[in-house]
Design an enzyme around this catalytic site. Structure first.
Site, PDB file in Angstrom:
ATOM      1  N   VAL A 180      -6.464  21.008  -6.912  1.00 12.43           N
ATOM      2  CA  VAL A 180      -5.075  21.358  -6.573  1.00 12.43           C
ATOM      3  C   VAL A 180      -4.741  20.965  -5.145  1.00 12.43           C
ATOM      4  O   VAL A 180      -5.607  20.917  -4.267  1.00 12.43           O
ATOM      5  CB  VAL A 180      -4.821  22.868  -6.766  1.00 12.43           C
ATOM      6  CG1 VAL A 180      -5.093  23.274  -8.205  1.00 12.43           C
ATOM      7  CG2 VAL A 180      -5.673  23.699  -5.804  1.00 12.43           C
ATOM      8  N   LEU A 219      -8.036  11.291  -6.228  1.00  7.70           N
ATOM      9  CA  LEU A 219      -6.710  11.519  -5.660  1.00  7.70           C
ATOM     10  C   LEU A 219      -6.728  12.705  -4.709  1.00  7.70           C
ATOM     11  O   LEU A 219      -6.116  12.662  -3.628  1.00  7.70           O
ATOM     12  CB  LEU A 219      -5.697  11.734  -6.786  1.00  7.70           C
ATOM     13  CG  LEU A 219      -4.265  12.064  -6.360  1.00  7.70           C
ATOM     14  CD1 LEU A 219      -3.706  11.023  -5.394  1.00  7.70           C
ATOM     15  CD2 LEU A 219      -3.362  12.194  -7.589  1.00  7.70           C
ATOM     16  N   LYS A 220      -7.419  13.762  -5.086  1.00  8.61           N
ATOM     17  CA  LYS A 220      -7.513  14.939  -4.215  1.00  8.61           C
ATOM     18  C   LYS A 220      -8.164  14.577  -2.882  1.00  8.61           C
ATOM     19  O   LYS A 220      -7.694  14.993  -1.813  1.00  8.61           O
ATOM     20  CB  LYS A 220      -8.303  16.043  -4.925  1.00  8.61           C
ATOM     21  CG  LYS A 220      -8.689  17.223  -4.061  1.00  8.61           C
ATOM     22  CD  LYS A 220      -7.502  17.965  -3.483  1.00  8.61           C
ATOM     23  CE  LYS A 220      -7.973  19.245  -2.789  1.00  8.61           C
ATOM     24  NZ  LYS A 220      -6.895  19.891  -2.032  1.00  8.61           N
ATOM     25  N   LEU A 221      -9.235  13.794  -2.910  1.00  4.75           N
ATOM     26  CA  LEU A 221      -9.877  13.381  -1.665  1.00  4.75           C
ATOM     27  C   LEU A 221      -8.952  12.501  -0.834  1.00  4.75           C
ATOM     28  O   LEU A 221      -8.924  12.603   0.400  1.00  4.75           O
ATOM     29  CB  LEU A 221     -11.180  12.628  -1.958  1.00  4.75           C
ATOM     30  CG  LEU A 221     -12.402  13.454  -2.369  1.00  4.75           C
ATOM     31  CD1 LEU A 221     -13.625  12.546  -2.469  1.00  4.75           C
ATOM     32  CD2 LEU A 221     -12.663  14.583  -1.389  1.00  4.75           C
TER      33      LEU A 221
END
Length: 295
Positions: free
Chosen positions: A117, A165-167
């Site tokens: 998230v 994508l979160k990273l």
């Protein structure tokens, strides 16, 4: 019944949000004291991970890193209980780590999807998190209603894509905050009024809302009550560097940011809000910081 493993800074408010939407929960934490507030809200507690898996068809994981997931979920006494269960991994780990965990869960008869998230404690409490999902279309369709209680789920692609994508987004947190802190430190030391600096910045294409979000903390040097601690941003920066190097990207700029985060941790600010990196960028006593870094 939904299981929850990991009730830290983000796990607890996310669990409370699910409870507010009448989702029946069973919780487990390696530190039982962290479950007290949830137990008072009516959450059932599991004595062990196999016990939790026995009671729940799906389990949300909010653990600190891949090593913790391996220790908790892939232990020898746990893996037999994974058959027929779905694990929803919502922490920040590397895409290669996520794929490896998925293979291990599937090898033991379970299903796995990732759903990291974007957002912090206020968004978790309000149910406005951005939920990035790495899964099959069928898994996304099945679990989107549950994830919708926490925010807006978006299918990114197969397992690994949402973790990547979160990273990528957390790399921007580190880079933008460091760059802003550096500019703020210079204008302060050169006698430019901070509000004048901000007025010009806010009207330009250079502005990002995160600058105002962290401005007061930096100006006041108040890094208490973090939504996201410095040590976690350092962990995510290291994860990004590992994946980016493997992908053949040039990462020299981010290695400098990592050094700043390491300095902040050495100053005793690992548990503080990540805006504490400003203490490393703009030290009150530059010579003492150089000595700390030399160590």
């Amino acid at each position: 019944m939904i299981g929850v493993i990991g009730t830290g800074l983000m796990g607890a408010p996310m669990a409370e949000r699910l409870l507010a939407n009448r989702v029946a929960l069973v919780a487990y934490n390696r530190t039982p004291e962290k479950l007290t507030s949830l137990q008072q809200l009516g959450v059932e507690l599991a004595a062990s991970v196999p016990d939790l898996l026995h009671q729940c068809n799906a389990v949300i994981l909010m653990l600190s890193d891949a090593a913790a997931i391996q220790t908790v979920i892939l232990a020898e006494d746990v893996t037999p209980s994974l058959a027929g269960r779905t694990l929803i991994q919502m922490g920040t780990i590397g895409p290669s780590e996520s794929r490896w965990i998925a293979e291990a869960v599937q090898a033991n008869g379970g299903e796995y999807l990732e759903a990291p998230v974007l957002g912090s404690i206020p968004e978790a409490k309000a149910g406005t998190l951005q939920v990035m999902v790495g899964a099959t279309p069928a898994q996304f369709q099945q679990w989107a209603p549950l994830l919708s209680h926490l925010g807006t789920p978006v299918l990114i692609g197969e397992v690994g894509t949402a973790a990547a994508l979160k990273l990528a987004l957390n790399q921007l947190i580190a880079a933008l905050t460091t760059a802003f802190g550096l500019s703020l430190g210079l204008v302060q030391r050169q006698g430019v009024e901070v509000e004048t600096f901000m007025q010009i910045l806010r009207q330009s294409a250079l502005y990002a809302p995160t600058f105002d979000k962290k401005l007061q903390r930096m100006v006041e040097q108040n890094y208490a009550n973090p939504n996201f601690p410095t040590k976690h941003l350092l962990k995510d920066t290291n994860l990004f560097l590992t994946e980016a190097k493997a992908a053949g990207l040039q990462v020299d700029s981010l290695t400098g940011v990592r050094q700043i985060l390491e300095m902040a941790c050495q100053l005793g600010l690992a548990e503080a809000d990540y805006s504490a990196l400003f203490a490393a960028v703009n030290p009150a006593n530059p010579s003492s910081l150089e000595e700390t870094n030399a160590e």
